[in-house]
Design a protein around this motif. Structure first.
Motif, PDB file in Angstrom:
ATOM      1  N   ASN A   1       0.818  -1.225   0.000  1.00 14.72           N
ATOM      2  CA  ASN A   1       0.000   0.000   0.000  1.00 14.72           C
ATOM      3  C   ASN A   1       0.855   1.280   0.000  1.00 14.72           C
ATOM      4  O   ASN A   1       0.463   2.296   0.559  1.00 14.72           O
ATOM      5  N   ARG A   2       2.001   1.205  -0.631  1.00 13.97           N
ATOM      6  CA  ARG A   2       2.886   2.371  -0.708  1.00 13.97           C
ATOM      7  C   ARG A   2       3.493   2.445  -2.108  1.00 13.97           C
ATOM      8  O   ARG A   2       3.650   1.442  -2.800  1.00 13.97           O
TER       9      ARG A   2
ATOM     10  N   THR B   1      -0.937   4.234  -1.328  1.00 18.54           N
ATOM     11  CA  THR B   1      -1.735   3.901  -2.511  1.00 18.54           C
ATOM     12  C   THR B   1      -3.126   3.406  -2.145  1.00 18.54           C
ATOM     13  O   THR B   1      -3.942   3.153  -3.041  1.00 18.54           O
ATOM     14  N   ASP B   2      -3.399   3.235  -0.841  1.00 17.90           N
ATOM     15  CA  ASP B   2      -4.718   2.745  -0.449  1.00 17.90           C
ATOM     16  C   ASP B   2      -5.752   3.862  -0.357  1.00 17.90           C
ATOM     17  O   ASP B   2      -6.920   3.604  -0.071  1.00 17.90           O
TER      18      ASP B   2
ATOM     19  N   VAL C   1       7.307   3.430  -8.531  1.00 17.34           N
ATOM     20  CA  VAL C   1       7.496   2.040  -8.121  1.00 17.34           C
ATOM     21  C   VAL C   1       6.647   1.805  -6.883  1.00 17.34           C
ATOM     22  O   VAL C   1       6.731   2.561  -5.919  1.00 17.34           O
ATOM     23  N   GLY C   2       5.803   0.776  -6.913  1.00 17.85           N
ATOM     24  CA  GLY C   2       5.013   0.532  -5.717  1.00 17.85           C
ATOM     25  C   GLY C   2       3.867  -0.432  -5.915  1.00 17.85           C
ATOM     26  O   GLY C   2       3.744  -1.103  -6.950  1.00 17.85           O
TER      27      GLY C   2
ATOM     28  N   GLN D   1      -0.239   6.701  12.105  1.00 21.53           N
ATOM     29  CA  GLN D   1      -0.933   5.556  11.531  1.00 21.53           C
ATOM     30  C   GLN D   1      -0.134   4.958  10.383  1.00 21.53           C
ATOM     31  O   GLN D   1       0.028   3.737  10.288  1.00 21.53           O
ATOM     32  N   ARG D   2       0.375   5.816   9.511  1.00 24.93           N
ATOM     33  CA  ARG D   2       1.148   5.326   8.361  1.00 24.93           C
ATOM     34  C   ARG D   2       2.442   4.651   8.812  1.00 24.93           C
ATOM     35  O   ARG D   2       2.851   3.629   8.247  1.00 24.93           O
ATOM     36  N   GLN D   3       3.110   5.213   9.830  1.00 22.86           N
ATOM     37  CA  GLN D   3       4.353   4.611  10.296  1.00 22.86           C
ATOM     38  C   GLN D   3       4.097   3.269  10.978  1.00 22.86           C
ATOM     39  O   GLN D   3       4.903   2.340  10.854  1.00 22.86           O
ATOM     40  N   ILE D   4       2.984   3.152  11.688  1.00 21.19           N
ATOM     41  CA  ILE D   4       2.636   1.865  12.306  1.00 21.19           C
ATOM     42  C   ILE D   4       2.417   0.817  11.222  1.00 21.19           C
ATOM     43  O   ILE D   4       2.881  -0.335  11.335  1.00 21.19           O
ATOM     44  N   GLU D   5       1.707   1.175  10.157  1.00 19.54           N
ATOM     45  CA  GLU D   5       1.457   0.236   9.069  1.00 19.54           C
ATOM     46  C   GLU D   5       2.766  -0.296   8.493  1.00 19.54           C
ATOM     47  O   GLU D   5       2.895  -1.491   8.211  1.00 19.54           O
TER      48      GLU D   5
END
Length: 954
Positions: free
Chosen positions: A74-75, A148-149, A249-250, A887-891
Motif C-alpha cells: 500500500n505504498r 496507494t490505499d 514504483v510501488g 498511523q502510516r508509520q505503524i502500518e
C-alpha cells in the motif's frame, strides 16, 4: 549517563560543501583535453533491461519508468528526475537551480503557498523524512513516498509531480522569504574548517572546469540580491519535459499509473527555442597537482593521493565483469590495510585505498584510485602516506594471493545469493535508484535474475591473473593529485611538496610480497553440552512464542515473512558499566574494545577470513545499564551466529597489541578535539546534562592514563561469566522446529547461576532549575542553540503517546515560525527523549543553528511557540497530521523485522505488556486539542530549563 568508550571514526573522504549526491555521467566531448583512458576493447554483450519495469516516453519527450512492487504494501515511491542542475546556470544565476528546488515547496498552480505540504502531512507523508528533494551539478530530483490505499491521495501524487515539473508559480514575496532560509542552509552546512579548506581545494580538484564555478549552493551575494526574473527565467528555460522523467514504483496497477502520467504530464511543453544542454568535463593534468592546507579548527592530519581515470557506463557484460573485479580489488586491499591498523607499530591511525567515483562523485563520469592516511602528527604524516602507498605498490608489483581472492569471491557470491532470495521482498526505494541512474547516465537495468546468473558466471570465470592485471592499471603516471589537510599548529612539521612527490615516487622501494595470516581452525573446537527448553508459552495475539531454557535464560521467538533471508536477534541483561566501581570505571568504559579484538584465537582480520561467504554474525555489547548479545544471519547460517555468541561469552580475546593501539589512537583524537567548535560544544552539553558527575563527563587524556587492559578484560569476563537474566529476542525467517535445537545447543548452554542481576543507579541526572551556559569557540558567524525542557514523570504508554503528539505539534510550529516566518534557520529540530531507568525522565529539545545576531530573537520566538501551545494546545490540523503520520508509520513498522526486535526488547526492558501495540491506535485517537494543552502545561515546564549556546570566540 556517560557514553561507552568508542574510538571515533575519522572522516575518510574530503567533505566538501555540497548539497546533494552526484552520479556518474556519460563521457562527453569538450574542446579541452580530457582525462586519459586506457585503450579497452568493448567486449561482452549488452545487458538487457529488466522486463518488469515499463519504460516509455510521451510525445513531449518526458520519460517514465513504472514498476509494480509490493514492498512495502500500500505504498509507492514517486520521483521526478530532471537532467538539470547548477551547471546550467548563467553567471548571474549561480545558486538558482538549488533555489528553484526550494521554491517547488512554496507554491504551485494547484497547491498555493504551503498547501502542498499541509495536504501531504494530513495524508501521513512527513516533510523532510519522506517528502524531499536535492540539487547537484547536473540533476535535480524530487521524491514523494505516498500511500496507494487512498485513491484520491495517490492520484494527487502525480498532480504534485506535474506541478513541480512545470507549474511552480514563483511569487515574489515567497522568493524573498526563502532567501534567508537558503543563506541559513549554507551556514548550517558550512562555516567551518571543512568549508574553508574546500574553498582552497576546489580550484585544484576541479581545475580548469565549469564545475569549479558552479557549486550548487551558489554565491551568497547573488542569493541576497538576484531579481525575481532571474529565477523565473531559469525555471522557464530548464524545467521542460524532454529533460525530465517520472519514476513510479510501488503497490499499484501499472496501467493505471501509466494513464495518470499521461493525463498529468502530456500538457507540458518544451520551449520553442530551447537552450542547448551543454555537457561539461574535467581536463586532465600531466604533472602532479599538490596542495597543502592547514586550518586552526582542523582536527586531523590527513594526506590523500588520487589517480584520476575516465569512468565507464555499465552497459555490457564486460563492463559488469570489470566492476566485479574492482569490487574484489577494493575488498582485498582494504583487508590488508585493516590488518596493518590492528598492529601496535602501525604507521597510521586510519588508512584506505580503493577505486571508485572521483571524490565520492564530485565530478560525474570521473573515477579515481584514491588513497589516504591519517597520522598522529604532522611530523609523521609523510611516513603514514608512504606506508599506504607502499601497500598500493605491493599490490601492483606482486598482486594478490589466491587465498585472498577466494575470500572476496565467497563474499560476493553470498551477497548475490541473498539478493536473489529477497527479490520479491525488495523495497521499492531500491528500484528507484536504478531507474534514476538509467535516466541520468544510461546505466543498464538488469533484472535480479539476470544479475544473479551473470554474477555467478563471471565470478567463476574471473582469474587471479585477470584481477592482478587490472590492479596494475590503477596507479597511473598522469592525473595524480596529492592533498594534505592538517591543523594549523602542525604546519611546521608537515612534509613539503617535494617530500610528498618523493613519497609518491619511492613508496614501492623495498616492498615484498604479502603473507596471508589466515588461521585454519574452527570457531569452536567442539560443540557445547546442550541444555533444554523447559517451558514454552505462546502469545498468539502478536505471533510470539516465549521459551524458558534450563539455564534460566528466556527466548522470545517472532517468526515472520517480511524478509525471505533475514534473521536478527539481540539479548539483554541488567548491569552494564553501571556495575563498575568508581576506581575501575575508566577501564570499564573501554570494555567495548574487548569484543572488537576478535574472539578466541582469531583476531578481527582472521575472523573475517574465516567467515567469508557466511552471513552469520554474532557478538557482545555493553552499555550503561545492560549487556548482551546481537547478531544476524540468513537461515542457513544461523548456527554460525549462535556459535559466535557462545564464543564471545566463554572465550573472549585478550589482545594487548590491538587494545593499546586503540588507546593510543584515541589519545590523538582527544589531543586535537578542542580545535573543533562542535566537539567542544558537544562536550559541554554532555557535562551539563550529567550535572558534571564524574561518571558522566567526556573522556579526557588523563582518563586514558587510568585505563588497564586487565581491568577491562576482567570486567568483561565477569559480566558474561554469568548469563542469568539474559533475555533473547529473535525475529525473522526461521522455522520453529529447526531453530529450537540450535537454541538448546548454543543459548541453553551459556553459563548461568540463576542469580538475579540489576543495574546500579549512580545518580547521574540533569540539573534542576534554570541553567544557562554559553560556549565561545569558532571563527565564523555561526551559532548553535540547544534548549531543554525536562523533568521526571510517570512512564507509561498513555503518557508517552501524548508526549509524542506534543512533540510533533511543537515541531511543526517551530519550523513554521523559525524557518518560514522568521527566515532565520534552515532545519530546526524538536526532539523528545524518554527513558524509564534508572529513573523515569523526559527531555524536550529545541535545537538550531543561525547567525549570531539572531540568537536571542530566535530563542524568544521558539519559547513564544512553547507558550502558545501551553495556552491553547495543538491545533486540530496539527493533531490530524500527527495521527495520519503515526498511523502510516505503524502500518510500515508492523512488517519490519527491526521494528519488532526493538519493540519486543523495549517492552521487556520496561516491564510493559507485549501486546501493548494492539491498543496503539486507540491511544493515538485519544489525542485531542485539550489533551495536548494539558500535556504542554504539565511537561513544557520552564522550571527545569537548560539553555546552551555556542557562539564564535570573542
Amino acid at each position: 549517563m556517560k557514553k561507552p568508550f568508542n574510538i571515533l571514526a575519522i572522516c575518510l573522504v574530503l567533505n566538501l560543501s555540497f548539497y546533494a549526491p552526484a552520479y556518474p555521467q556519460k563521457k562527453t566531448v569538450t574542446a579541452k583535453k580530457t582525462i586519459a583512458v586506457a585503450t579497452q576493447k568493448n567486449e561482452g554483450t549488452p545487458i538487457p533491461n529488466d522486463p518488469d519495469v515499463k519504460i516509455g516516453k510521451l510525445a513531449n519527450g518526458l520519460t517514465y519508468y513504472i514498476r509494480k512492487n509490493t514492498e512495502p504494501k500500500n505504498r509507492a515511491e514517486l520521483y521526478l528526475a530532471t537532467r538539470i542542475g547548477s551547471l546550467m546556470e548563467n553567471d548571474d544565476q549561480q545558486g538558482l537551480a538549488h533555489f528553484t528546488e526550494h521554491m517547488a515547496f512554496n507554491g504551485t498552480k494547484d497547491f498555493p503557498k504551503n498547501e502542498m505540504i499541509n495536504y501531504l502531512q494530513k495524508a501521513g507523508v512527513r516533510f523532510g523524512a519522506d517528502l524531499n528533494a536535492y540539487t547537484s551539478f547536473d540533476q535535480t530530483v524530487y521524491q514523494l513516498p505516498i500511500p496507494t490505499d487512498s485513491v484520491a491521495v495517490f492520484k494527487n501524487g502525480f498532480k504534485i509531480l506535474a506541478n513541480w515539473a512545470g507549474k511552480i508559480v514563483m511569487e515574489g514575496d515567497e522568493i524573498d522569504k526563502e532567501r534567508g532560509v537558503i543563506v541559513e542552509e549554507d551556514r548550517q552546512r558550512g562555516k567551518n574548517a571543512k568549508e574553508r579548506m574546500s574553498k582552497q581545494l576546489l580550484p585544484l580538484l576541479l581545475k580548469d572546469s565549469r564545475y569549479a564555478n558552479r557549486l550548487p549552493i551558489g554565491k551568497l551575494d547573488i542569493l541576497h540580491s538576484f531579481t525575481h526574473d532571474k529565477i523565473r527565467n531559469f525555471y522557464k528555460d530548464w524545467y521542460r519535459p524532454n529533460l525530465q522523467a517520472v519514476i513510479a514504483v510501488g503497490d499499484f496497477d501499472v496501467n493505471e499509473v501509466e494513464r495518470l502520467i499521461k493525463a498529468n504530464f502530456s500538457e507540458l511543453t518544451n520551449p520553442v527555442n530551447p537552450r542547448p544542454r551543454v555537457a561539461y568535463d574535467l581536463p586532465d593534468n600531466i604533472a602532479p597537482l599538490v596542495k597543502i592546507i592547514t586550518d586552526p579548527e582542523q582536527q586531523y592530519n590527513v594526506a590523500q593521493v588520487m589517480y584520476k581515470q575516465r569512468g565507464r557506463i555499465m552497459k555490457t557484460t564486460a563492463d559488469y565483469k570489470k566492476s566485479l573485479m574492482y569490487n574484489m580489488i577494493n575488498s582485498m586491499l582494504g583487508a590488508r590495510l585493516q590488518e596493518i591498523m590492528q598492529k601496535g607499530n602501525a604507521p597510521f591511525i586510519q588508512a584506505q585505498s580503493g577505486y571508485g567515483p572521483y571524490q565520492g562523485g564530485l565530478v560525474p563520469g570521473i573515477n579515481a584510485f584514491q588513497s589516504f592516511a591519517v597520522s598522529s602528527s604532522g611530523a609523521t604524516l609523510e611516513k603514514a602516506l608512504t606506508a599506504v602507498l607502499a601497500e598500493n605498490e605491493r599490490m601492483s608489483k606482486y598482486g594478490f594471493l589466491q587465498s585472498e581472492l577466494d575470500v572476496a569471491r565467497k563474499n560476493i557470491l553470498a551477497g548475490n545469493e541473498k539478493r536473489l532470495k529477497e527479490k520479491d521482498k525488495t523495497a521499492s526505494s531500491s528500484f528507484v535508484q536504478k531507474y534514476l541512474n538509467n535516466f541520468l547516465t544510461g546505466t543498464s537495468i538488469p533484472s535480479t535474475e539476470f544479475a544473479y546468473e551473470l554474477t555467478n558466471k563471471l565470478v567463476g570465470e574471473i582469474t587471479l591473473e585477470q584481477v592482478n592485471a587490472l590492479a596494475k592499471t590503477l596507479i597511473t603516471t598522469e592525473n595524480q593529485i596529492i592533498i594534505v589537510q592538517a591543523p594549523e599548529k602542525e604546519k611546521a612539521g608537515l612534509p613539503t611538496e617535494a617530500q610528498l612527490l618523493a613519497a609518491l615516487k619511492n613508496a614501492g622501494n623495498g616492498v615484498t610480497a604479502y603473507v596471508d595470516n589466515s588461521l585454519n581452525k574452527p570457531l569452536l573446537e567442539q560443540k557445547p553440552a546442550a541444555g533444554k527448553i523447559v517451558n514454552e508459552q505462546k502469545i498468539d495475539q502478536i505471533g510470539v512464542t516465549e521459551l524458558t531454557l534450563s539455564n534460566g535464560i528466556k527466548v522470545l521467538l517472532k517468526p515472520t515473512d517480511f524478509k525471505n533471508d533475514q534473521i536478527i536477534f539481540s539479548s539483554f541483561s541488567k548491569g552494564g558499566t553501571s556495575l563498575a566501581t568508581d576506581a575501575n570505571f575508566q577501564s570499564a568504559e573501554t570494555v567495548g574494545l574487548i569484543p572488537q579484538s576478535g574472539v578466541g584465537d582469531f583476531n578481527p582480520s582472521q575472523l573475517n577470513k574465516l567467515l567469508a561467504g557466511n552471513t552469520g554474525r554474532g557478538g557482545a555489547y555493553i552499555d550503561g545499564l545492560y549487556q548482551g548479545y546481537r547478531g544476524s544471519a540468513s537461515p542457513k547460517d544461523l548456527e554460525t551466529a549462535f556459535q559466535m555468541v557462545y564464543a564471545y561469552a566463554t572465550n573472549p580475546r585478550k589482545d594487548a597489541e590491538l587494545f593499546n593501539k586503540s588507546i593510543s589512537d584515541y589519545k590523538v583524537v582527544l589531543a586535537n578535539k578542542s580545535a573543533d567548535p562542535g566537539s567542544v560544544f558537544a562536550d559541554t552539553v554532555q557535562a551539563v546534562l550529567s550535572s558534571y558527575h564524574k561518571r558522566g563527563m567526556p573522556t579526557n587524556l588523563s582518563d586514558l592514563d587510568k585505563i588497564s587492559l586487565d581491568e577491562s578484560f576482567n570486567f568483561y569476563k565477569n559480566l558474561f561469566a554469568d548469563n542469568s537474566g539474559q533475555t533473547f529476542v529473535i525475529v525473522g525467517a526461521f522455522n520453529m522446529e529447526t531453530i529450537k535445537p540450535l537454541i538448546e545447543t548454543y543459548i541453553a548452554s551459556l553459563p548461568a547461576s540463576g542469580q538475579a542481576h540489576n543495574f546500579v543507579d549512580n545518580g547521574i541526572y540533569p540539573p534542576l532549575g534554570k541553567v544557562s551556559k554559553t560556549v565561545y569557540k569558532g571563527l565564523e558567524d555561526k551559532a548553535s542553540v540547544e534548549l531543554y525542557l525536562h523533568g521526571d514523570y510517570e512512564f507509561n504508554a498513555q503518557n508517552n503517546v501524548q508526549l509524542e503528539a506534543l512533540k510533533a505539534a511543537l515541531e511543526i510550529k517551530i519550523l513554521e515560525r523559525l524557518r518560514e516566518k522568521e527566515s532565520g534557520v534552515y532545519s530546526p529540530r524538536v526532539g523528545l527523549s524518554i527513558k524509564k531507568y534508572p529513573k523515569a525522565h523526559y527531555y524536550f529539545t529545541i535545537s538550531f543553528s543561525c547567525a549570531t545576531a539572531n540568537v536571542e530573537k530566535l530563542i524568544g520566538a521558539a519559547l513564544d511557540e512553547v507558550k502558545q501551545i501551553k495556552d491553547s494546545g495543538a491545533t486540530a490540523d496539527d493533531i490530524s497530521k500527527f495521527k495520519s503520520e503515526e498511523q502510516r508509520q505503524i502500518e510500515l513498522s508492523l512488517r519490519d523485522n527491526s521494528y519488532w526486535l526493538s519493540y519486543l526488547t523495549n517492552r521487556l526492558k520496561n516491564g510493559e505488556a507485549l501486546t501493548q501495540l494492539l491498543d496503539a491506535q486507540q491511544r493515538i485517537n485519544n489525542v485531542t486539542v485539550e489533551t495536548t494543552r494539558a500535556t504542554a502545561q504539565k511537561y513544557l515546564n520552564e522550571d527545569n530549563y537548560i539553555r546552551l549556546v555556542l557562539l564564535p570566540q570573542k
